[in-house]
Design an enzyme around this catalytic site. Structure first.
Site, PDB file in Angstrom:
ATOM      1  N   CYS A   1      40.439-118.118 -36.941  1.00 35.10           N
ATOM      2  CA  CYS A   1      41.256-117.400 -37.926  1.00 35.10           C
ATOM      3  C   CYS A   1      42.470-116.718 -37.284  1.00 35.10           C
ATOM      4  O   CYS A   1      43.376-117.401 -36.816  1.00 35.10           O
ATOM      5  CB  CYS A   1      40.375-116.407 -38.686  1.00 35.10           C
ATOM      6  SG  CYS A   1      41.079-115.806 -40.237  1.00 35.10           S
TER       7      CYS A   1
ATOM      8  N   HIS B   1      34.844-119.109 -40.627  1.00 36.84           N
ATOM      9  CA  HIS B   1      33.891-118.116 -40.147  1.00 36.84           C
ATOM     10  C   HIS B   1      32.489-118.630 -40.454  1.00 36.84           C
ATOM     11  O   HIS B   1      32.316-119.679 -41.063  1.00 36.84           O
ATOM     12  CB  HIS B   1      34.110-116.775 -40.843  1.00 36.84           C
ATOM     13  CG  HIS B   1      35.487-116.213 -40.633  1.00 36.84           C
ATOM     14  ND1 HIS B   1      35.914-115.689 -39.440  1.00 36.84           N
ATOM     15  CD2 HIS B   1      36.539-116.085 -41.492  1.00 36.84           C
ATOM     16  CE1 HIS B   1      37.165-115.261 -39.557  1.00 36.84           C
ATOM     17  NE2 HIS B   1      37.566-115.496 -40.784  1.00 36.84           N
TER      18      HIS B   1
END
Length: 242
Positions: free
Chosen positions: A94, A196
């Site tokens: 991310c 994630h």
């Protein structure tokens, strides 16, 4: 591999660990040990220079201010860049993708220079991308769909030296209008994803690819872990229902 122990770098968990991405280092350690490979996680915080001698590196997600701190630290201590240049595997999750790019733009509209490990740039999207994400990997070593949970506003555009990690089947990925249906990045021995989960808990094939690269073999024998298979089946189904 460093001596006889696989050394797994968990880079800046004090500022780049908002979403539990430190779990990726633990997954690598556990999967190594299950194969009889001695392994340890090396925590590298803002108090530490970044060594260039570890076998594999992981970085997690964060918010704007934490990204700034991480960028400054990695610029001051370029061990990560040196390790990647030497062919050691790096996993960026991310916001770490953005820090490792040429520049990223904050939610306030300020452009911040990254460390240019990846040939990419990131700017805010009009709408935040949140939810289950499923992609078809483009990396030759991967044969199974990738699954994770995305939560980002940044839209990442890849340059000519960077390739996507996957093609989006469900979810957003690198961004509406900028990613052109792609997700993540692969450049040399480094790769990044917006997933994630932690990503390696949900994608054991990806974990084993990083491990194989770290220990210098083409591939590793698979592990029979029914609970991991159940998790993947559940999460893949959730992504398709999105």
């Amino acid at each position: 591999m460093s001596e006889s122990t696989l050394r797994i770098g968990l880079v800046l968990p004090d500022v780049m660990g908002t979403y539990g991405d430190g779990g990726n280092a633990l997954v690598l350690k556990r999967r190594a040990i299950m194969r009889g490979i001695d392994a340890e996680v090396v925590h590298i915080t803002l108090d530490d220079p970044v060594p260039n001698s570890l076998d594999v590196y992981t970085l997690g997600g964060a918010e704007d201010y934490a990204q700034r701190l991480a960028t400054r630290h990695l610029t001051r201590y370029p061990g990560l860049q040196q390790a990647a240049a030497a062919g050691r595997p790096v996993l960026a999750i991310c916001a770490a993708i953005q820090v490792l790019g040429h520049w990223y733009e904050t939610s306030a509209g300020e452009r911040v220079d990254g460390i240019s490990l990846f040939d990419l740039t990131t700017a805010p999207q009009e709408k935040r991308s949140i939810g289950e994400l499923v992609t078809e990997p483009t990396l030759a070593a991967l044969t199974q769909p990738l699954t994770g949970f995305e939560n980002h506003r940044g839209g990442t555009t890849l340059g000519s030296d960077a390739k996507p990690l996957g093609r989006v089947k469900h979810g957003v990925g690198n961004g509406v209008g900028v990613g052109d249906g792609t997700e993540g990045v692969v450049q040399g021995s480094a790769l990044g994803t917006y997933m994630h989960g932690p990503a390696l808990a949900r994608n054991p094939e990806l974990a084993d690819h990083l491990l194989a690269t770290a220990v210098g073999v083409e591939s590793l024998a698979p592990l029979d872990l029914p609970e991991v298979s159940r998790l993947r089946k559940e999460r893949l189904a959730a992504g398709r229902r999105r």
